[in-house]
Design a protein around this motif. Structure first.
Motif, mmCIF file in Angstrom:
data_model
loop_
_atom_site.group_PDB
_atom_site.id
_atom_site.type_symbol
_atom_site.label_atom_id
_atom_site.label_comp_id
_atom_site.label_asym_id
_atom_site.label_seq_id
_atom_site.Cartn_x
_atom_site.Cartn_y
_atom_site.Cartn_z
ATOM 1 N N LEU A 31 -2.600 -0.861 -15.406
ATOM 2 C CA LEU A 31 -2.362 -1.918 -14.434
ATOM 3 C C LEU A 31 -3.112 -1.555 -13.154
ATOM 4 C CD1 LEU A 31 -0.684 -4.541 -14.309
ATOM 5 C CD2 LEU A 31 1.134 -3.212 -13.214
ATOM 6 N N SER A 32 -3.893 -2.486 -12.647
ATOM 7 C CA SER A 32 -4.771 -2.188 -11.513
ATOM 8 C C SER A 32 -4.002 -1.736 -10.275
ATOM 9 C CB SER A 32 -5.595 -3.435 -11.150
ATOM 10 O OG SER A 32 -6.429 -3.811 -12.208
ATOM 11 N N VAL A 33 -4.593 -0.787 -9.559
ATOM 12 C CA VAL A 33 -4.083 -0.384 -8.245
ATOM 13 C C VAL A 33 -4.698 -1.332 -7.221
ATOM 14 C CG1 VAL A 33 -4.043 1.411 -6.476
ATOM 15 C CG2 VAL A 33 -3.776 2.022 -8.885
ATOM 16 N N LEU A 34 -3.863 -2.095 -6.530
ATOM 17 C CA LEU A 34 -4.348 -3.082 -5.570
ATOM 18 C C LEU A 34 -4.313 -2.566 -4.138
ATOM 19 C CD1 LEU A 34 -2.599 -6.263 -7.035
ATOM 20 C CD2 LEU A 34 -4.863 -5.346 -7.564
ATOM 21 N N VAL A 35 -3.278 -1.825 -3.805
ATOM 22 C CA VAL A 35 -3.153 -1.220 -2.475
ATOM 23 C C VAL A 35 -2.611 0.192 -2.651
ATOM 24 C CG1 VAL A 35 -2.082 -1.357 -0.191
ATOM 25 C CG2 VAL A 35 -2.661 -3.464 -1.410
ATOM 26 N N LYS A 36 -3.309 1.164 -2.105
ATOM 27 C CA LYS A 36 -2.867 2.554 -2.233
ATOM 28 C C LYS A 36 -1.928 2.958 -1.103
ATOM 29 C CE LYS A 36 -6.586 4.614 -4.940
ATOM 30 N NZ LYS A 36 -7.520 5.769 -5.047
ATOM 31 N N ASN A 37 -0.954 3.759 -1.463
ATOM 32 C CA ASN A 37 -0.087 4.415 -0.484
ATOM 33 C C ASN A 37 0.561 3.435 0.496
ATOM 34 O OD1 ASN A 37 1.115 6.761 0.559
ATOM 35 N ND2 ASN A 37 -0.442 6.917 2.159
ATOM 36 N N VAL A 38 1.319 2.481 -0.045
ATOM 37 C CA VAL A 38 2.076 1.594 0.847
ATOM 38 C C VAL A 38 3.145 2.417 1.561
ATOM 39 C CG1 VAL A 38 1.670 -0.332 -0.726
ATOM 40 C CG2 VAL A 38 3.830 0.920 -0.860
ATOM 41 N N ASP A 39 3.695 1.874 2.601
ATOM 42 C CA ASP A 39 4.706 2.601 3.366
ATOM 43 C C ASP A 39 5.914 2.971 2.500
ATOM 44 O OD1 ASP A 39 3.114 2.286 5.555
ATOM 45 O OD2 ASP A 39 4.386 0.801 6.553
ATOM 46 N N ALA A 133 9.599 -6.283 8.250
ATOM 47 C CA ALA A 133 8.292 -6.906 8.482
ATOM 48 C C ALA A 133 7.171 -5.867 8.394
ATOM 49 C CB ALA A 133 8.276 -7.589 9.852
ATOM 50 N N SER A 134 7.412 -4.687 8.942
ATOM 51 C CA SER A 134 6.399 -3.626 8.919
ATOM 52 C C SER A 134 6.126 -3.160 7.493
ATOM 53 C CB SER A 134 6.870 -2.449 9.776
ATOM 54 O OG SER A 134 5.938 -1.382 9.712
ATOM 55 N N PHE A 135 7.189 -2.969 6.713
ATOM 56 C CA PHE A 135 6.996 -2.549 5.322
ATOM 57 C C PHE A 135 6.250 -3.614 4.539
ATOM 58 C CE2 PHE A 135 8.284 -2.661 0.892
ATOM 59 C CZ PHE A 135 7.899 -1.391 0.474
ATOM 60 N N HIS A 136 6.639 -4.868 4.733
ATOM 61 C CA HIS A 136 5.974 -5.965 4.017
ATOM 62 C C HIS A 136 4.481 -6.003 4.371
ATOM 63 C CE1 HIS A 136 4.765 -10.186 3.216
ATOM 64 N NE2 HIS A 136 5.582 -10.072 2.186
ATOM 65 N N SER A 137 4.140 -5.756 5.614
ATOM 66 C CA SER A 137 2.733 -5.755 6.036
ATOM 67 C C SER A 137 1.927 -4.696 5.288
ATOM 68 C CB SER A 137 2.624 -5.519 7.546
ATOM 69 O OG SER A 137 3.181 -6.593 8.267
ATOM 70 N N SER A 138 2.563 -3.565 4.977
ATOM 71 C CA SER A 138 1.849 -2.481 4.284
ATOM 72 C C SER A 138 1.455 -2.872 2.860
ATOM 73 C CB SER A 138 2.693 -1.200 4.269
ATOM 74 O OG SER A 138 3.723 -1.260 3.296
#
Length: 221
Positions: A31-39, A133-138
């Motif tokens: 499964l593709s990695v779309l965003v690395k190291n989210v919060d 909101a901050s977590f969602h932005s990550s």
């Protein structure tokens, strides 16, 4: 007799696992990695009082918002189509990030869902609006949060805190759309796209586990 049961179990379980994971409808091994190291999740308060973390967990993360009853049907869909299918996996969890002050609504929803299934994999985490909101932005997703800090979309996050999904694969393998979130209001999307993608991620960890065991390294999935 006990020896026969053990031998039969050893034969049946690998076959069952193979059939289970072979039911994936599209042929991607990973499964593709779309965003690395989210919060990491904010340091909020869970219903159990225990900390809830993404690290070393396969997580489905959602945002029910402060008006949880508005999304009750979506939580029911998510429970029936996803949570119930993967509750046997030790490192699998359903994390719902909820604004503080929504305790009564959460307890009401949990009470209703408990009638139908075991909710031990569900983690409701209460946090401040700014933290949510901050977590969602990550996540860097195109789906915004509503005014009540809620969304009908949920997200797959792996043990390294990477957002997973389909990069350049449309629904049913057609088109070039990226799928980074899954609409819980659509039972068919959960049943088809999301079920397949969770299976692929679990299969990926299963294969990694087998490789490590072959090297004498034991790891939990």
């Amino acid at each position: 007799m006990k020896k026969k049961i053990v031998l039969i179990s050893l034969l049946i379980l690998p076959i069952t696992a193979y059939i289970y994971f072979s039911m994936v409808k599209h042929n991607s091994l990973y499964l593709s990695v779309l965003v690395k190291n989210v919060d990491e999740l904010p340091a909020g308060t869970s219903l159990s009082g225990e900390p809830v973390l993404l690290e070393n967990k396969i997580s489905i993360v959602g945002f029910p918002g402060s008006d949880i009853l508005k999304r009750k049907e979506s939580l029911f869909n998510l429970n029936q189509k996803i949570a119930n299918k993967y509750e046997e996996f030790d490192d699998f969890q359903m994390v719902m990030l909820v604004p503080k002050g929504s305790d009564e609504q959460v307890e009401k929803v949990i009470s209703d869902l408990k009638v139908m299934s075991d909710l031990s994999k569900w983690k409701f985490l209460f946090a401040d609006p700014e933290q949510i909101a901050s977590f969602h932005s990550s996540l860097q997703t195109a789906q915004p949060l509503d005014a009540d800090l809620g969304s009908f979309y949920v997200y797959i996050i792996d043990k390294k805190r990477d957002l997973r999904g389909r990069n350049g694969e449309g629904k049913k393998g057609k088109g070039k759309d990226m799928i980074d979130g899954y609409n819980t209001f659509s039972a068919s999307e959960l049943h088809n796209e999301m079920t397949d993608d969770v299976k692929i991620l679990l299969r990926e960890y299963r294969l990694a586990l087998k490789r490590n065991e072959g090297k004498g390294v034991k790891r939990k999935i």
